[in-house]
Design a protein around this motif. Sequence first.
Motif, PDB file in Angstrom:
ATOM      1  N   THR A  97      66.685  -8.928 -67.246  1.00  5.71           N
ATOM      2  CA  THR A  97      65.812  -7.821 -68.108  1.00  5.71           C
ATOM      3  C   THR A  97      65.242  -6.773 -67.176  1.00  5.71           C
ATOM      4  O   THR A  97      64.950  -7.253 -65.918  1.00  5.71           O
ATOM      5  CB  THR A  97      64.671  -8.382 -68.932  1.00  5.71           C
ATOM      6  OG1 THR A  97      63.612  -8.774 -68.348  1.00  5.71           O
ATOM      7  CG2 THR A  97      65.069  -9.420 -70.014  1.00  5.71           C
ATOM      8  N   LEU A  98      64.616  -5.577 -67.557  1.00  6.48           N
ATOM      9  CA  LEU A  98      64.081  -4.608 -66.700  1.00  6.48           C
ATOM     10  C   LEU A  98      63.067  -5.291 -66.095  1.00  6.48           C
ATOM     11  O   LEU A  98      62.618  -5.063 -64.949  1.00  6.48           O
ATOM     12  CB  LEU A  98      63.972  -3.257 -67.443  1.00  6.48           C
ATOM     13  CG  LEU A  98      63.187  -2.293 -66.761  1.00  6.48           C
ATOM     14  CD1 LEU A  98      63.841  -1.800 -65.582  1.00  6.48           C
ATOM     15  CD2 LEU A  98      63.136  -0.934 -67.609  1.00  6.48           C
ATOM     16  N   ASN A  99      62.151  -5.973 -66.959  1.00  4.56           N
ATOM     17  CA  ASN A  99      61.079  -6.663 -66.844  1.00  4.56           C
ATOM     18  C   ASN A  99      61.121  -7.707 -65.533  1.00  4.56           C
ATOM     19  O   ASN A  99      60.524  -7.457 -64.473  1.00  4.56           O
ATOM     20  CB  ASN A  99      60.412  -7.330 -68.070  1.00  4.56           C
ATOM     21  CG  ASN A  99      58.716  -7.632 -67.571  1.00  4.56           C
ATOM     22  OD1 ASN A  99      57.988  -6.718 -66.855  1.00  4.56           O
ATOM     23  ND2 ASN A  99      58.292  -8.666 -68.113  1.00  4.56           N
ATOM     24  N   ASP A 100      62.177  -8.315 -65.430  1.00  6.38           N
ATOM     25  CA  ASP A 100      62.432  -9.169 -64.391  1.00  6.38           C
ATOM     26  C   ASP A 100      62.830  -8.607 -63.172  1.00  6.38           C
ATOM     27  O   ASP A 100      62.313  -9.101 -61.971  1.00  6.38           O
ATOM     28  CB  ASP A 100      63.831 -10.244 -64.992  1.00  6.38           C
ATOM     29  CG  ASP A 100      63.557 -11.323 -65.913  1.00  6.38           C
ATOM     30  OD1 ASP A 100      62.498 -11.331 -66.291  1.00  6.38           O
ATOM     31  OD2 ASP A 100      64.531 -11.558 -66.637  1.00  6.38           O
ATOM     32  N   LEU A 101      63.602  -7.444 -63.405  1.00  6.76           N
ATOM     33  CA  LEU A 101      63.895  -6.671 -61.913  1.00  6.76           C
ATOM     34  C   LEU A 101      62.561  -5.803 -61.416  1.00  6.76           C
ATOM     35  O   LEU A 101      62.273  -6.088 -60.251  1.00  6.76           O
ATOM     36  CB  LEU A 101      64.781  -5.437 -62.566  1.00  6.76           C
ATOM     37  CG  LEU A 101      65.457  -4.668 -61.161  1.00  6.76           C
ATOM     38  CD1 LEU A 101      65.854  -5.512 -60.033  1.00  6.76           C
ATOM     39  CD2 LEU A 101      66.580  -3.733 -61.892  1.00  6.76           C
ATOM     40  N   LEU A 102      61.842  -5.519 -62.313  1.00  6.60           N
ATOM     41  CA  LEU A 102      60.699  -4.897 -61.774  1.00  6.60           C
ATOM     42  C   LEU A 102      59.565  -5.868 -61.155  1.00  6.60           C
ATOM     43  O   LEU A 102      58.849  -5.625 -60.110  1.00  6.60           O
ATOM     44  CB  LEU A 102      59.983  -4.086 -62.936  1.00  6.60           C
ATOM     45  CG  LEU A 102      60.640  -2.979 -63.377  1.00  6.60           C
ATOM     46  CD1 LEU A 102      60.199  -2.113 -64.539  1.00  6.60           C
ATOM     47  CD2 LEU A 102      60.874  -1.728 -62.205  1.00  6.60           C
ATOM     48  N   HIS A 103      59.678  -7.078 -61.686  1.00  7.29           N
ATOM     49  CA  HIS A 103      58.893  -8.274 -61.259  1.00  7.29           C
ATOM     50  C   HIS A 103      59.398  -8.584 -59.660  1.00  7.29           C
ATOM     51  O   HIS A 103      58.898  -8.853 -58.711  1.00  7.29           O
ATOM     52  CB  HIS A 103      58.962  -9.526 -61.988  1.00  7.29           C
ATOM     53  CG  HIS A 103      57.788  -9.539 -62.962  1.00  7.29           C
ATOM     54  ND1 HIS A 103      57.441  -8.476 -64.081  1.00  7.29           N
ATOM     55  CD2 HIS A 103      56.704 -10.371 -63.080  1.00  7.29           C
ATOM     56  CE1 HIS A 103      56.405  -9.163 -64.680  1.00  7.29           C
ATOM     57  NE2 HIS A 103      55.795  -9.937 -63.886  1.00  7.29           N
ATOM     58  N   LEU A 104      60.794  -8.632 -59.414  1.00  8.08           N
ATOM     59  CA  LEU A 104      61.388  -8.946 -58.300  1.00  8.08           C
ATOM     60  C   LEU A 104      61.028  -7.831 -57.275  1.00  8.08           C
ATOM     61  O   LEU A 104      60.550  -8.140 -56.065  1.00  8.08           O
ATOM     62  CB  LEU A 104      63.050  -9.074 -58.174  1.00  8.08           C
ATOM     63  CG  LEU A 104      63.417 -10.261 -59.049  1.00  8.08           C
ATOM     64  CD1 LEU A 104      64.978 -10.232 -58.955  1.00  8.08           C
ATOM     65  CD2 LEU A 104      63.246 -11.440 -58.325  1.00  8.08           C
ATOM     66  N   ILE A 105      60.826  -6.549 -57.730  1.00  7.15           N
ATOM     67  CA  ILE A 105      60.429  -5.432 -56.854  1.00  7.15           C
ATOM     68  C   ILE A 105      59.098  -5.626 -56.449  1.00  7.15           C
ATOM     69  O   ILE A 105      58.768  -5.279 -55.381  1.00  7.15           O
ATOM     70  CB  ILE A 105      60.958  -4.114 -57.491  1.00  7.15           C
ATOM     71  CG1 ILE A 105      62.432  -3.902 -57.684  1.00  7.15           C
ATOM     72  CG2 ILE A 105      60.375  -2.995 -56.794  1.00  7.15           C
ATOM     73  CD1 ILE A 105      62.688  -2.863 -58.577  1.00  7.15           C
TER      74      ILE A 105
END
Length: 97
Positions: A63-71
């Motif tokens: 999800t977008l949320n997952d990607l932003l957490h990785l960042i």
Amino acid sequence: MKLSEIVRQYREEHGLSLRSFAERVGISHNAIANIENERNSHGKPFVPTMETLVKLASAMGMTLNDLLHLIGDEEVYITETDELRDMLKDNPDMRWM
């Protein structure tokens, strides 16, 4: 972790060329190269649109949320477009992705 590192690592771990990954994402291979190089074709910092981030996340199975957490703590600058405003207006649940 930087967006460039996440994209490059995913692409390399899955044996995907710039072109094949770009096709999966639905953007140009030049855009993927810009993301990985953190620069646009004019040498300025690459600023992804929200649509690009959503497409990247989806293509990488998150999800977008997952990607932003990785960042994480990295600053992410996002360009808002008319397409994004229309997408959010038509799908209010996407605001919480």
